[in-house]
Structures are given as C-alpha cells and as structure tokens.
Design a protein around this motif. Structure first.
Motif, PDB file in Angstrom:
ATOM      1  N   VAL A  25      12.259 -13.785 -18.514  1.00 26.67           N
ATOM      2  CA  VAL A  25      13.863 -14.032 -17.792  1.00 26.67           C
ATOM      3  C   VAL A  25      14.299 -13.028 -17.274  1.00 26.67           C
ATOM      4  CG1 VAL A  25      16.158 -14.679 -18.628  1.00 26.67           C
ATOM      5  CG2 VAL A  25      14.131 -15.999 -19.548  1.00 26.67           C
ATOM      6  N   VAL A  26      14.874 -13.116 -16.239  1.00 26.34           N
ATOM      7  CA  VAL A  26      15.484 -12.004 -15.016  1.00 26.34           C
ATOM      8  C   VAL A  26      16.830 -12.476 -15.069  1.00 26.34           C
ATOM      9  CG1 VAL A  26      15.375 -10.934 -12.834  1.00 26.34           C
ATOM     10  CG2 VAL A  26      13.227 -11.654 -13.988  1.00 26.34           C
ATOM     11  N   ARG A  27      17.884 -11.581 -15.142  1.00 24.23           N
ATOM     12  CA  ARG A  27      18.981 -11.891 -14.835  1.00 24.23           C
ATOM     13  C   ARG A  27      19.635 -10.748 -14.142  1.00 24.23           C
ATOM     14  NH1 ARG A  27      23.145 -13.737 -12.680  1.00 24.23           N
ATOM     15  NH2 ARG A  27      25.067 -15.182 -13.611  1.00 24.23           N
ATOM     16  N   THR A  28      20.103 -11.014 -12.943  1.00 25.00           N
ATOM     17  CA  THR A  28      20.590  -9.872 -12.015  1.00 25.00           C
ATOM     18  C   THR A  28      22.045 -10.283 -11.611  1.00 25.00           C
ATOM     19  OG1 THR A  28      18.432  -9.531 -11.090  1.00 25.00           O
ATOM     20  CG2 THR A  28      20.175  -8.429  -9.913  1.00 25.00           C
ATOM     21  N   PHE A  29      23.110  -9.463 -11.914  1.00 25.60           N
ATOM     22  CA  PHE A  29      24.375  -9.663 -11.402  1.00 25.60           C
ATOM     23  C   PHE A  29      24.501  -8.998 -10.078  1.00 25.60           C
ATOM     24  CE2 PHE A  29      24.685 -10.091 -16.086  1.00 25.60           C
ATOM     25  CZ  PHE A  29      25.038 -11.390 -16.295  1.00 25.60           C
ATOM     26  N   ARG A  40      15.081  -8.090 -17.108  1.00 19.68           N
ATOM     27  CA  ARG A  40      14.040  -7.812 -16.131  1.00 19.68           C
ATOM     28  C   ARG A  40      12.881  -8.373 -16.609  1.00 19.68           C
ATOM     29  NH1 ARG A  40      15.180  -2.738 -13.412  1.00 19.68           N
ATOM     30  NH2 ARG A  40      17.054  -1.861 -14.237  1.00 19.68           N
ATOM     31  N   GLY A  41      12.763  -9.371 -17.053  1.00 19.41           N
ATOM     32  CA  GLY A  41      11.719 -10.203 -17.500  1.00 19.41           C
ATOM     33  C   GLY A  41      11.490 -10.179 -19.217  1.00 19.41           C
ATOM     34  N   ALA A  42      12.413 -10.671 -19.762  1.00 20.38           N
ATOM     35  CA  ALA A  42      12.498 -10.886 -21.253  1.00 20.38           C
ATOM     36  C   ALA A  42      11.775 -12.151 -21.739  1.00 20.38           C
ATOM     37  CB  ALA A  42      13.884 -11.039 -21.601  1.00 20.38           C
ATOM     38  N   ASN A  43      10.899 -11.864 -22.712  1.00 20.95           N
ATOM     39  CA  ASN A  43      10.208 -12.766 -23.490  1.00 20.95           C
ATOM     40  C   ASN A  43      10.528 -13.155 -24.931  1.00 20.95           C
ATOM     41  OD1 ASN A  43       8.361 -13.633 -21.119  1.00 20.95           O
ATOM     42  ND2 ASN A  43       7.703 -11.472 -21.500  1.00 20.95           N
ATOM     43  N   GLY A  78      12.568 -16.922 -14.127  1.00 22.61           N
ATOM     44  CA  GLY A  78      11.989 -16.926 -15.474  1.00 22.61           C
ATOM     45  C   GLY A  78      12.595 -18.268 -15.892  1.00 22.61           C
ATOM     46  N   ALA A  79      12.010 -18.650 -17.068  1.00 23.12           N
ATOM     47  CA  ALA A  79      12.409 -20.073 -17.847  1.00 23.12           C
ATOM     48  C   ALA A  79      12.735 -19.982 -19.125  1.00 23.12           C
ATOM     49  CB  ALA A  79      11.322 -21.252 -17.479  1.00 23.12           C
ATOM     50  N   VAL A 229      13.507  -9.738 -36.402  1.00 19.38           N
ATOM     51  CA  VAL A 229      14.187  -8.944 -35.410  1.00 19.38           C
ATOM     52  C   VAL A 229      13.807  -8.590 -34.017  1.00 19.38           C
ATOM     53  CG1 VAL A 229      15.607  -6.535 -35.015  1.00 19.38           C
ATOM     54  CG2 VAL A 229      15.274  -7.475 -37.229  1.00 19.38           C
ATOM     55  N   TYR A 230      14.428  -8.767 -32.960  1.00 18.26           N
ATOM     56  CA  TYR A 230      14.131  -8.538 -31.547  1.00 18.26           C
ATOM     57  C   TYR A 230      14.927  -7.491 -31.200  1.00 18.26           C
ATOM     58  CZ  TYR A 230      11.128 -12.827 -31.107  1.00 18.26           C
ATOM     59  OH  TYR A 230      10.136 -13.804 -31.327  1.00 18.26           O
ATOM     60  N   ALA A 231      14.449  -6.355 -30.384  1.00 18.11           N
ATOM     61  CA  ALA A 231      15.238  -5.535 -29.910  1.00 18.11           C
ATOM     62  C   ALA A 231      15.125  -5.440 -28.368  1.00 18.11           C
ATOM     63  CB  ALA A 231      14.734  -3.937 -30.109  1.00 18.11           C
ATOM     64  N   LEU A 232      16.378  -5.548 -27.504  1.00 18.36           N
ATOM     65  CA  LEU A 232      16.479  -5.495 -26.157  1.00 18.36           C
ATOM     66  C   LEU A 232      16.695  -4.164 -25.687  1.00 18.36           C
ATOM     67  CD1 LEU A 232      19.071  -8.144 -25.409  1.00 18.36           C
ATOM     68  CD2 LEU A 232      16.801  -7.976 -24.160  1.00 18.36           C
ATOM     69  N   GLU A 233      15.734  -3.533 -24.949  1.00 15.62           N
ATOM     70  CA  GLU A 233      15.353  -2.218 -24.389  1.00 15.62           C
ATOM     71  C   GLU A 233      15.169  -2.296 -22.846  1.00 15.62           C
ATOM     72  OE1 GLU A 233      12.767  -0.027 -26.389  1.00 15.62           O
ATOM     73  OE2 GLU A 233      13.608  -0.525 -28.403  1.00 15.62           O
ATOM     74  N   ASP A 234      16.117  -1.923 -21.964  1.00 15.94           N
ATOM     75  CA  ASP A 234      15.682  -1.652 -20.544  1.00 15.94           C
ATOM     76  C   ASP A 234      15.388  -2.970 -20.211  1.00 15.94           C
ATOM     77  OD1 ASP A 234      15.834   1.145 -20.631  1.00 15.94           O
ATOM     78  OD2 ASP A 234      13.719   1.126 -21.064  1.00 15.94           O
ATOM     79  N   GLY A 235      16.225  -3.949 -20.566  1.00 16.84           N
ATOM     80  CA  GLY A 235      15.892  -5.380 -19.930  1.00 16.84           C
ATOM     81  C   GLY A 235      14.815  -6.305 -20.228  1.00 16.84           C
ATOM     82  N   HIS A 236      13.871  -5.564 -21.263  1.00 15.67           N
ATOM     83  CA  HIS A 236      12.947  -6.198 -21.906  1.00 15.67           C
ATOM     84  C   HIS A 236      12.855  -6.402 -23.417  1.00 15.67           C
ATOM     85  CE1 HIS A 236      10.101  -5.734 -18.391  1.00 15.67           C
ATOM     86  NE2 HIS A 236      10.870  -4.625 -18.161  1.00 15.67           N
TER      87      HIS A 236
END
Ligand SMILES: Nc1ncnc2c1ncn2[C@@H]1O[C@H](COP(=O)(O)OP(=O)(O)OP(=O)(O)O)[C@@H](O)[C@H]1O
Ligand SMILES: [Mg+2]
Length: 241
Positions: A25-29, A40-43, A78-79, A229-236
């Motif tokens: 998953v990519v989300r650009t504003f 930037r490509g989250a799974n 992404g989906a 627990v999932y951690a978000l870092e630099d869009g991943h």
C-alpha cells in the motif's frame, strides 16, 4: 479428512483467510515537490479474532493506513483485501455498505453527539447503519451492557467521565455487530486507569465475541496487552510479534 476433487488448491480452513490484508500500500498526498509520501509500500496481514496494535512516531502514517483499512480512503497504489476481496476495486456504494455492516470505527475524540444521551448516541449510529427500528433498541442496550454502561444509558456525554464517553463510542461502534473494529488512538485522551478499562472492553470483544480489533497507539502499556504489534517506519511496516 477432506478430499479436494476440484483440482484447485484449497485452503485447509476458512479461518486462514486474513480478515484484513494490506499489500504494497502506497499513499501519496499532493503532487510534485509538495508530495508527502505517507505510505511507501506497507504490508499487513491480520487473522480473525486478534487484537492488534499499530505504532509509530507522529506522522508515520498510522491514521492514513487505518483510514484505508476502514474504506474511508483509497491507496495511491497497492491493494486492501477484506476477507479475501480487493476492496480498493469496489465502488463507493459497495464500500459504504461494507462500512455500515462489517466495520466499526472509533476515534480519539469520541465524537459523540453532546445533546444526546448515551442510548440515543448508540441508537442514532444504528439508524445510520440502516438497522431496522424494531431491532435498534435491543442492539443498543446490548452494546451498552457490554461496555458496562447500561445503568447510565440516559446520561449525556458531559455527565460522564472520559473513559465512560469512550465506552459509549465503543458501544456505538460495535452495536451493529461488525467483524472488524478500527480504533485510532482510542486511549490517547484517557488517564492510564481509564485507558485500561477501555482495553479490557477490547479484550472482551476479541475473546467473547470473536471480533478483530486494530488500534493505533503510542502507549507502551497497551503494546504489552495486545496479541500482535506492527510498527510503521518510513512508510513501511515492521512486525514486532
Ligand atoms: N490529507 C492530507 N493531506 C496532506 N498530507 C497528509 C494528509 N493526511 C496526512 N498527511 C501527511 O501524511 C503523513 C502521515 O500522517 P498520519 O496522520 O497518517 O500520521 P500518524 O502516524 O497518524 O500521526 P499521529 O501519531 O500524529 O496521529 C504526515 O506527514 C501527514 O502530514
Ligand atoms: Mg494519527
């Protein structure tokens, strides 16, 4: 033992299908030099019946991701799969229907209607969800009972503590019996005791009702309580177990 006669590989049990899955998953504003690359490509892959926390520093994309899991926003690329279906390809109408029936949403600021009682807030949510009038009273009362507030259901939000107000918001979010509950920093405005009350309700929803809950948080005490627990870092996304 089941024999697969179709020749097509089958899953052993339906439970193996994740209830919600994010793939690349990519989300650009915005655009060009002003573009913000929130994801930037989250799974992410979440099995049914789990209590999952999403953490990460401010601005790491937690709310952005939750909004996409909740069909409030669409990825740039992404989906998102809900029970195996790619909901990013669905029409707005289908996505609204999904939100009304299968999803429950909770926000940091409770978002209760101030002049309505706890009961009316929950009942109003059911009306919006399209639940027939005949069923609304029982559903609303059951949800308020679940969060331990049936005795206080005639009270308005200003007559209740922050923890109680958040429990009303939870009752509203679960009253139509969604399978997936998404909560954006549900304990951020509560002290630690009230935060634990709310977490106890979440634990009960997972253990007794088989609901799946994904919440975002900054609180280390909450990471101790959850299953994953999932951690978000630099869009991943990095899974922390
Ligand atoms: N609608 C928008 N337009 C432009 N940029 C946005 C928009 N929504 C979010 N962003 C940007 O995307 C990034 C991720 O924001 P997001 O709200 O998802 O972070 P967060 O992890 O939830 O942060 P917090 O912990 O502060 O709530 C931030 O840089 C934010 O400024
Ligand atoms: Mg946020």
């Amino acid at each position: 033992m089941q024999v697969d006669v179709s020749g097509i590989p089958q899953r052993v049990t339906p439970d193996e299908t994740p209830i919600i899955e994010a793939v690349g998953v990519v989300r650009t504003f915005g655009k060009g030099s002003a573009a913000v690359h929130a994801l930037r490509g989250a799974n992410l892959r979440i099995s049914p019946g789990r209590l999952v926390a999403l953490k990460g520093r401010s601005g790491s994309g937690k709310t952005t991701l939750l909004n996409m899991l909740g069909a409030l926003d669409r990825p740039t690329d992404g989906a998102i799969y809900f029970k195996g279906n790619d909901i990013t390809r669905w029409s707005d109408r289908q996505r609204n229907e999904l939100r009304r029936t299968e999803l429950g949403l909770i926000f940091q600021s409770f978002a209760l209607v101030p002049y309505m009682s706890a009961y009316e807030n929950v009942e109003f949510g059911l009306r919006i969800a399209g639940v027939p009038a005949a069923r609304r009273k029982a559903y609303a009362e059951q949800a308020l009972e679940f969060v331990g507030l049936k005795a206080r259901m005639k009270h308005r939000p200003y007559e209740m503590s922050g923890g109680e107000q958040q429990r009303v918001a939870i009752a509203r979010a679960i009253s139509h019996r969604p399978s997936l509950l998404l909560a954006d920093e549900p304990t951020a405005e509560l002290d630690s005791k009230m935060g634990l009350q709310v977490m106890k309700v979440f634990k009960d929803l997972v253990q007794k009702e088989g609901m799946t809950i994904v919440l975002t948080t900054h609180d280390p005490a909450i990471m101790e309580i959850v299953d994953q627990v999932y951690a978000l870092e630099d869009g991943h996304i990095v899974e922390e177990g």
